[in-house]
Design a protein around this motif. Structure first.
Motif, PDB file in Angstrom:
ATOM      1  N   UNK A 129      13.410   7.621   9.123  1.00 46.20           N
ATOM      2  CA  UNK A 129      12.716   7.617  10.412  1.00 46.20           C
ATOM      3  C   UNK A 129      12.512   9.054  10.903  1.00 46.20           C
ATOM      4  N   UNK A 130      13.532   9.894  10.734  1.00 50.56           N
ATOM      5  CA  UNK A 130      13.396  11.305  11.119  1.00 50.56           C
ATOM      6  C   UNK A 130      12.246  11.934  10.343  1.00 50.56           C
ATOM      7  N   UNK A 131      12.166  11.629   9.066  1.00 51.25           N
ATOM      8  CA  UNK A 131      11.093  12.180   8.234  1.00 51.25           C
ATOM      9  C   UNK A 131       9.733  11.662   8.706  1.00 51.25           C
ATOM     10  N   UNK A 132       9.631  10.371   8.928  1.00 50.82           N
ATOM     11  CA  UNK A 132       8.354   9.767   9.342  1.00 50.82           C
ATOM     12  C   UNK A 132       7.911  10.245  10.719  1.00 50.82           C
ATOM     13  N   UNK A 133       8.860  10.388  11.634  1.00 51.35           N
ATOM     14  CA  UNK A 133       8.519  10.676  13.024  1.00 51.35           C
ATOM     15  C   UNK A 133       8.398  12.174  13.314  1.00 51.35           C
ATOM     16  N   UNK A 134       9.346  12.971  12.823  1.00 51.59           N
ATOM     17  CA  UNK A 134       9.464  14.342  13.304  1.00 51.59           C
ATOM     18  C   UNK A 134       9.120  15.435  12.300  1.00 51.59           C
ATOM     19  N   UNK A 139       7.697  19.248  13.102  1.00 51.19           N
ATOM     20  CA  UNK A 139       8.494  20.456  12.868  1.00 51.19           C
ATOM     21  C   UNK A 139       7.726  21.452  12.008  1.00 51.19           C
ATOM     22  N   UNK A 140       7.082  20.977  10.962  1.00 51.88           N
ATOM     23  CA  UNK A 140       6.298  21.877  10.112  1.00 51.88           C
ATOM     24  C   UNK A 140       5.110  22.459  10.870  1.00 51.88           C
ATOM     25  N   UNK A 141       4.417  21.608  11.616  1.00 52.68           N
ATOM     26  CA  UNK A 141       3.218  22.051  12.340  1.00 52.68           C
ATOM     27  C   UNK A 141       3.528  23.129  13.372  1.00 52.68           C
ATOM     28  N   UNK A 189      14.278  18.612   4.567  1.00 57.17           N
ATOM     29  CA  UNK A 189      13.730  18.403   5.914  1.00 57.17           C
ATOM     30  C   UNK A 189      14.262  19.470   6.860  1.00 57.17           C
ATOM     31  N   UNK A 190      14.050  20.714   6.465  1.00 55.32           N
ATOM     32  CA  UNK A 190      14.605  21.847   7.180  1.00 55.32           C
ATOM     33  C   UNK A 190      13.581  22.969   7.227  1.00 55.32           C
ATOM     34  N   UNK A 191      13.555  23.678   8.360  1.00 53.16           N
ATOM     35  CA  UNK A 191      12.746  24.881   8.479  1.00 53.16           C
ATOM     36  C   UNK A 191      13.679  26.035   8.816  1.00 53.16           C
ATOM     37  N   UNK A 192      13.573  27.083   8.019  1.00 47.83           N
ATOM     38  CA  UNK A 192      14.316  28.309   8.281  1.00 47.83           C
ATOM     39  C   UNK A 192      13.361  29.332   8.872  1.00 47.83           C
ATOM     40  N   UNK A 239      13.947  33.010   9.337  1.00 47.40           N
ATOM     41  CA  UNK A 239      14.946  34.033   9.068  1.00 47.40           C
ATOM     42  C   UNK A 239      16.285  33.348   8.894  1.00 47.40           C
ATOM     43  N   UNK A 240      17.286  33.764   9.683  1.00 48.10           N
ATOM     44  CA  UNK A 240      18.606  33.132   9.588  1.00 48.10           C
ATOM     45  C   UNK A 240      18.757  31.920  10.508  1.00 48.10           C
ATOM     46  N   UNK A 241      17.689  31.572  11.222  1.00 51.67           N
ATOM     47  CA  UNK A 241      17.701  30.435  12.154  1.00 51.67           C
ATOM     48  C   UNK A 241      17.269  29.172  11.415  1.00 51.67           C
ATOM     49  N   UNK A 242      17.821  28.025  11.823  1.00 52.27           N
ATOM     50  CA  UNK A 242      17.517  26.795  11.102  1.00 52.27           C
ATOM     51  C   UNK A 242      17.370  25.619  12.055  1.00 52.27           C
ATOM     52  N   UNK A 243      16.333  24.815  11.801  1.00 51.07           N
ATOM     53  CA  UNK A 243      16.155  23.534  12.481  1.00 51.07           C
ATOM     54  C   UNK A 243      16.058  22.496  11.370  1.00 51.07           C
ATOM     55  N   UNK A 244      16.868  21.453  11.478  1.00 47.18           N
ATOM     56  CA  UNK A 244      16.939  20.459  10.398  1.00 47.18           C
ATOM     57  C   UNK A 244      16.936  19.051  10.970  1.00 47.18           C
TER      58      UNK A 244
END
Length: 186
Positions: free
Chosen positions: A76-81, A85-87, A102-105, A107-112
């Motif tokens: 669901x996280x993949x389908x919904x968000x 997050x990529x956009x 399913x993660x965006x870095x 630099x050293x910051x991360x949202x997953x």
């Protein structure tokens, strides 16, 4: 936006293309560590939540910031968000999307992205901010037993967003949040 640490004096504006809907502007401007939002389906809460996480990651002054979006199920996280997050991180210099995780870095910051269907997966990590989307559809043990402790040592923040689905642990949380000055509630 998000509960952020001090903004560095050398901060710069980065446009991700996100324009907050009027109902989410107070959420982004909140000062409280904890927040709870009840909204109608298709109101834009996931878009607001993802952008709040991105903003939190960019503003965080702690080393190697970690932020998480948690949906009831990983799929669901993949389908919904994931597409959001990529956009919204694509315009940020140095942002790298990792499809398999399913993660965006940044630099050293991360949202997953995570799923509460395997909330034990979050054991052992730390978090600086987390959004629990549709918390009422999650195992009520996920927050107090696993996710909340991930925020403790770094003073991270938590946001619960969802739609009303009768009386459950999300409804209990909403009642508590509405009655507390320590919580942002909308």
């Amino acid at each position: 936006m998000a509960m952020a640490n001090k903004i560095p004096s050398n901060a710069r504006v980065i446009s991700t293309g996100y324009v907050a809907r009027s109902q989410f502007r107070p959420f982004h401007a909140r000062k409280q560590r904890w927040s709870c939002i009840v909204s109608n389906p298709r109101a834009g809460k996931t878009v607001a939540a993802i952008n709040d996480l991105i903003d939190g990651a960019l503003r965080c002054t702690l080393p190697q910031p970690r932020f998480a979006y948690v949906a009831p199920f990983y799929s669901q996280a993949k389908d919904i968000a994931w597409s959001y997050l990529k956009r919204f991180t694509a315009p940020i210099p140095g942002a790298t999307a990792h499809e398999q995780e399913l993660r965006v870095d940044i630099g050293e910051r991360r949202v997953r992205l995570y799923g509460a269907d395997n909330y034990d997966r979050l054991r052992g990590i730390y978090l600086d901010g987390v959004v629990m989307d549709e918390y009422g559809d999650m195992d009520p043990r996920a927050w107090p037993e696993v996710i909340r402790p991930r925020l403790a040592d770094r003073g991270g923040w938590g946001a619960f967003v969802g739609t009303a689905h009768g009386y459950n642990h999300f409804a209990d949380l909403c009642e508590m949040a509405e009655a507390s000055d320590d919580w942002y509630f909308d």
